[in-house]
Enzyme design. Sequence first.
Site, short mmCIF file in Angstrom:
data_model
loop_
_atom_site.label_atom_id
_atom_site.label_comp_id
_atom_site.label_asym_id
_atom_site.label_seq_id
_atom_site.Cartn_x
_atom_site.Cartn_y
_atom_site.Cartn_z
N ASP A 169 -23.85 40.63 114.18
CA ASP A 169 -24.44 39.51 113.47
C ASP A 169 -24.00 38.21 114.14
O ASP A 169 -22.94 38.16 114.78
CB ASP A 169 -24.06 39.49 111.99
CG ASP A 169 -24.97 38.53 111.22
OD1 ASP A 169 -26.14 38.89 110.99
OD2 ASP A 169 -24.52 37.40 110.89
N1 DGT Z 1 -33.27 35.61 123.39
C1 DGT Z 1 -32.34 34.93 122.67
N2 DGT Z 1 -32.03 35.36 121.41
C2 DGT Z 1 -31.08 34.65 120.75
C3 DGT Z 1 -30.42 33.53 121.29
N3 DGT Z 1 -29.53 33.07 120.35
C4 DGT Z 1 -29.64 33.88 119.27
N4 DGT Z 1 -30.56 34.83 119.51
C5 DGT Z 1 -31.02 35.90 118.60
C6 DGT Z 1 -30.20 37.16 118.72
C7 DGT Z 1 -30.42 37.80 117.38
O1 DGT Z 1 -31.60 38.58 117.40
C8 DGT Z 1 -30.62 36.61 116.46
C9 DGT Z 1 -29.37 36.38 115.63
O2 DGT Z 1 -29.69 36.70 114.31
P1 DGT Z 1 -29.02 37.95 113.54
O3 DGT Z 1 -27.61 38.11 113.97
O4 DGT Z 1 -29.32 37.76 112.11
O5 DGT Z 1 -29.78 39.23 114.13
P2 DGT Z 1 -31.27 39.73 113.85
O6 DGT Z 1 -31.66 39.52 112.43
O7 DGT Z 1 -32.17 39.16 114.90
O8 DGT Z 1 -31.17 41.27 114.18
P3 DGT Z 1 -30.26 42.39 113.43
O9 DGT Z 1 -29.72 41.75 112.18
O10 DGT Z 1 -29.19 42.74 114.42
O11 DGT Z 1 -31.23 43.51 113.18
O12 DGT Z 1 -30.82 35.46 117.28
C10 DGT Z 1 -30.77 33.12 122.61
O13 DGT Z 1 -30.26 32.14 123.15
N5 DGT Z 1 -31.72 33.84 123.25
#
Ligand code: DGT
Length: 198
Positions: free
Chosen positions: A74
């Site tokens: 996270d």
């Molecule tokens: N491509 C890219 N993604 C980024 C960057 N900074 C943050 N992110 C993305 C990575 C994660 O998918 C998201 C962070 O949000 P979370 O930790 O809540 O994860 P998310 O909900 O996307 O997926 P998950 O909870 O692991 O199923 O932001 C960046 O600089 N480039």
Amino acid sequence: MTLILASQSAARRAMLSDAGVPHDAMAPGVDEDAAKQALRAEGNDARRMADALAELKALKLSRRFPEALVLGCDQTLAAVDGAMFDKPETRDEAAAQLRALRGTTHRLISAAVICLGGEPIWRHVDVAKLAMRDFSDGWLETYLDAEWPAIAGCVGGYRLEGLGAQLFARIDGSYFTVLGLPLLPLLDYLRVRGVLGS
Ligand SMILES: Nc1nc2c(ncn2[C@H]2C[C@H](O)[C@@H](COP(=O)(O)OP(=O)(O)OP(=O)(O)O)O2)c(=O)[nH]1
């Protein structure tokens, strides 16, 4: 031993694949919004939030697959005044977040937890500090024209790669941590576990 990535994040899946880490990716199936609300109500800071949410995701799938190593992740963002930002739901929200962050230094906190048999066996939290330059409103519109809605899934409302590099004056910390995964400490641990060669 199989590694399961309890994540729907394209960035996390790509980082693991590109680093040569064999894994299966599965949605963790947790109600993140409810968990975030509860954690905020308990007064947890951004670092504790990231660690607790990463553990929640890993635990959920570890209970289903007790024989596998399950990795939950996270990322949270803490602004200089302690305010926490999340993924923007609209372009206007992304614009407001970026205006609030420009000209200041914020922290991105990326947590990872590995569970085995329904128990946490490893965890790591890494922090990157990002000094965002004081860009103009005009430049911000140019950025959003190019990057919305791709940045909708990113904490803070930006992607570092590509045009996003122009947002920053300085970054202290790991590129991988900015993208949402403390990759190098994780690779170290996977070598210790024999998942990767050393
Ligand atoms: N491509 C890219 N993604 C980024 C960057 N900074 C943050 N992110 C993305 C990575 C994660 O998918 C998201 C962070 O949000 P979370 O930790 O809540 O994860 P998310 O909900 O996307 O997926 P998950 O909870 O692991 O199923 O932001 C960046 O600089 N480039």
